[in-house]
Enzyme design. Structure first.
Site, PDB file in Angstrom:
ATOM      1  N   LEU A  45      67.356  -8.484   5.495  1.00  0.00           N
ATOM      2  CA  LEU A  45      68.654  -9.118   5.675  1.00  0.00           C
ATOM      3  C   LEU A  45      68.483 -10.631   5.612  1.00  0.00           C
ATOM      4  O   LEU A  45      67.373 -11.152   5.728  1.00  0.00           O
ATOM      5  CB  LEU A  45      69.257  -8.722   7.023  1.00  0.00           C
ATOM      6  N   SER A  46      69.588 -11.338   5.464  1.00  0.00           N
ATOM      7  CA  SER A  46      69.473 -12.795   5.420  1.00  0.00           C
ATOM      8  C   SER A  46      68.869 -13.328   6.708  1.00  0.00           C
ATOM      9  O   SER A  46      68.122 -14.304   6.690  1.00  0.00           O
ATOM     10  CB  SER A  46      70.819 -13.450   5.134  1.00  0.00           C
ATOM     11  N   GLU A  47      69.190 -12.707   7.858  1.00  0.00           N
ATOM     12  CA  GLU A  47      68.552 -13.079   9.118  1.00  0.00           C
ATOM     13  C   GLU A  47      68.355 -11.866  10.028  1.00  0.00           C
ATOM     14  O   GLU A  47      69.181 -10.947  10.050  1.00  0.00           O
ATOM     15  CB  GLU A  47      69.360 -14.136   9.884  1.00  0.00           C
ATOM     16  N   THR A  48      67.250 -11.913  10.751  1.00  0.00           N
ATOM     17  CA  THR A  48      66.930 -10.967  11.821  1.00  0.00           C
ATOM     18  C   THR A  48      66.617 -11.804  13.050  1.00  0.00           C
ATOM     19  O   THR A  48      65.927 -12.822  12.963  1.00  0.00           O
ATOM     20  CB  THR A  48      65.717 -10.109  11.439  1.00  0.00           C
ATOM     21  N   HIS A  77      75.748 -17.306  11.644  1.00  0.00           N
ATOM     22  CA  HIS A  77      76.151 -15.907  11.828  1.00  0.00           C
ATOM     23  C   HIS A  77      75.177 -15.157  12.735  1.00  0.00           C
ATOM     24  O   HIS A  77      75.613 -14.319  13.536  1.00  0.00           O
ATOM     25  CB  HIS A  77      76.386 -15.217  10.463  1.00  0.00           C
TER      26      HIS A  77
END
Length: 277
Positions: A45-48, A77
């Site tokens: 994902l774009s961020e974890t 986000h």
């Protein structure tokens, strides 16, 4: 190997699966940097994010934020999605709203009209973009130099450069050479008067980050608002993002009476369970 509570939260859309997801690992104090980075690469994902015990007594929790390519000091986000997950898991605040500790320092949150929002952190870099770098960005995005109405560093941690174009339609039409994008760049253009949203935003990242285009980006929208709100844009407005990727992101920007810019949106839990790390 230890089991941890796990959440996946969709951020910036009221419609299921139309925002930007963030993976959230709870109770992550025992994890190493390597374990965090490996899990972030695996989720892709774009961020974890990883929720930890705060080290600052003014904070309610501490957050570490990873992309597939490395750690970020702040991201928008993930801040909203992780606050949602922390509250849903029974987190209690010292004050009226959560205070997050992260690499960029303390981030104040609030809830307005059912939406979580964060106070835009101060820019760590602003001002004109170097001509050579601007030329690289223009070429990578397939723009003519004359199409860029304005450009500035709008870095609040992740490293954003902002470009302003004449219209939302031109923003949506961009088909960049992702391999040639040298730094994180956000592009913004206005929708016609009377449209649902004031602007269309897109966020492109350099190849090393492991994410070519971020669907809906809180940090970028915060820094674009700090650059443009109250001047080129209204003091408060709604931005659309993710349209080209099949998302329907809606980012609510509000400037309060003290001049603080708040960036918020809908949050929705989509997955809850455990993860063994």
């Amino acid at each position: 190997m230890v089991s941890h509570a796990f959440s996946q939260v969709d951020v910036f859309s009221t419609e299921p699966l139309r925002g930007n997801p963030v993976a959230v690992v709870h109770g992550a104090d025992g994890l190493t940097d390597e374990q965090m980075a490996a899990f972030a690469r695996w989720t892709n994902l774009s961020e974890t994010t990883f929720l930890l015990t705060p080290t600052d007594p003014a904070a309610d929790y501490r957050l570490r934020i990873f992309t597939p390519g490395g750690e970020l000091p702040f991201a928008g986000h993930p801040t909203l999605g992780s606050a949602h997950a922390w509250l849903a898991a029974g987190g209690t605040t010292q004050g009226e709203a959560p205070v997050q500790q992260c690499g960029a320092g303390l981030v104040q949150l609030r809830r307005t009209d059912g939406r979580l929002a964060f106070a835009a952190p101060a820019l760590v870099r602003s001002g004109p973009v170097e001509p050579a770098l601007l030329g690289e960005l223009v070429a990578a995005l397939g723009l003519g130099a004359e199409e860029v109405l304005d450009a500035a560093w709008v870095d609040n941690g992740p490293g954003w450069v902002g470009l302003r174009l004449e219209s939302a339609a031109r923003v949506l039409a961009l088909r960049p050479d992702h391999s040639a994008v040298p730094v994180k760049v956000g592009v913004v253009g206005p929708h016609p008067a009377g449209a649902e949203c004031a602007v269309e935003v897109r966020a492109f990242c350099e190849p090393a980050l492991g994410v070519a285009e971020d669907p809906v980006t809180g940090s970028l929208n915060a820094s674009l608002a700090q650059w443009l709100a109250g001047d080129v844009l209204p003091a408060s407005y709604v931005a659309a993002q993710g349209t080209v990727l099949g998302r329907r992101g809606r980012v609510h920007v509000e400037t309060d009476e003290a001049g603080v810019i708040w960036v918020g949106g809908a949050t929705r839990s989509t997955i809850a369970g455990t993860v063994d790390l």
